[in-house]
Write an enzyme that holds these catalytic residues in place. Sequence first.
Site, short mmCIF file in Angstrom:
data_model
loop_
_atom_site.label_atom_id
_atom_site.label_comp_id
_atom_site.label_asym_id
_atom_site.label_seq_id
_atom_site.Cartn_x
_atom_site.Cartn_y
_atom_site.Cartn_z
N CYS A 1 30.56 77.79 42.79
CA CYS A 1 29.39 77.84 43.58
C CYS A 1 29.12 76.43 44.03
O CYS A 1 28.87 75.53 43.24
CB CYS A 1 28.21 78.52 42.76
SG CYS A 1 26.73 78.43 43.64
N GLU B 1 32.48 86.85 52.89
CA GLU B 1 31.83 87.02 54.20
C GLU B 1 32.35 88.04 54.82
O GLU B 1 31.80 89.15 55.46
CB GLU B 1 32.02 85.75 54.97
CG GLU B 1 30.89 84.79 54.23
CD GLU B 1 29.42 84.79 54.76
OE1 GLU B 1 29.09 85.36 55.72
OE2 GLU B 1 28.60 84.32 53.83
#
Length: 400
Positions: free
Chosen positions: A32, A157
């Site tokens: 992250c 995505e």
Amino acid sequence: LSQFCANDPEVFVQAALLAQDYCDAIDLNLGCPQMIAKRGHYGAFLQEEWDLLQRMILLANEKLSVPITCKIRVFPEIAKTVKYAQMLEKAGCQLLTVHGRTKEQKGPLAGVASWEHIQAVRKAVNIPVFANGNIQCLSDVEECIRKTGVHGVMSAEGNLHNPALFEGRNPLVWEMAEEYLEIVQKHPCPLSYVRAHLFKLWHHTLQVYQQLRDELAKVKTLEGIVDVNRELKLRCQEEIANQKEGEKPKEGLPFFHWICQPYVRPGPKERCKENGSSETDKCVRGKRALEEEEDGNSELLSKNKQKKKLRNPNKSFDPSLKPKYAKCDQCGNPKGNKCVFNMCRGCCKKRAFRETADCPGHGLLFKTKYEKSLSWQSSQRAIQNPEVSRRGDVAAGEAA
């Protein structure tokens, strides 16, 4: 698979023990790159702390009954990325997912993921390796496996914009949206999650119907979200009915906007050109288009800042006027002014609990409560055994 972010071996393993009976593996998120991960000191911001990572994985291997896996981002240097992966394998990581971008490559600076890094890691370790990055359609999955030799591929995505990606289909958006909303009605979740998924699915259509984009952002109930979704579907079906023969998709899209397809995020230069700015200008747009204030002020504010301005007309967004806060010794968040440990409340609470200490500045009284607990237990024993207590008092008086 249950994924955790962590920076403390003991806390990580305690949390994983609660989840291990409900999953096939525990994944440690070391990829992250967001600011929340920087503030909390986890994710990709641990990638230089190899000793800490080794201790976390070793302890997890020792205590857990399910495998431990990791997801990482790469370093700019391939050689360092390979050593990083080998270190995690040696510590006990049993499957490694490699996102081929550095922690700096995010948002408008995401750029292209490096499959070269992923290929090098795949050749250097003996555990299964999954690839992540540049996956927009099924042909990308096949090409990635062929070029890198990985055992599997992940998509974030691309899969959010087209949930049928791994089936090799490009379905109508409302088919996916309606299927998703049926699942939500059976298994409720926070509206923010639902809204975020629909923004991804309807991304290209919402560029056409801006009013419905605003409605989807403001709606407060699941029924309201279903209504907006239905209206988007009707608008698209009407557009299809009025479509002229031979008409082609606009805005350079491979398919019409009502068909699930990837969204390729433009880089900073492309964004500048869209706004009519030269490459030398510092042109960086936020998530939403900037608009001028209604009073004609030349200052540009995002929609979020405009809302704050409406609530408080005297509010200023000038960075130079922001108060300067002393930082927490542990994580970099603002520290408490009266904290005895010079930490923010979160870090202070962990330390005070670990050391059974008090911090009046944050209202944390672990030591005081512990002492009161001992005193109360002592008084309860005296009540339950008055004879023993009386003899003890006599003996204590004789000794005195």
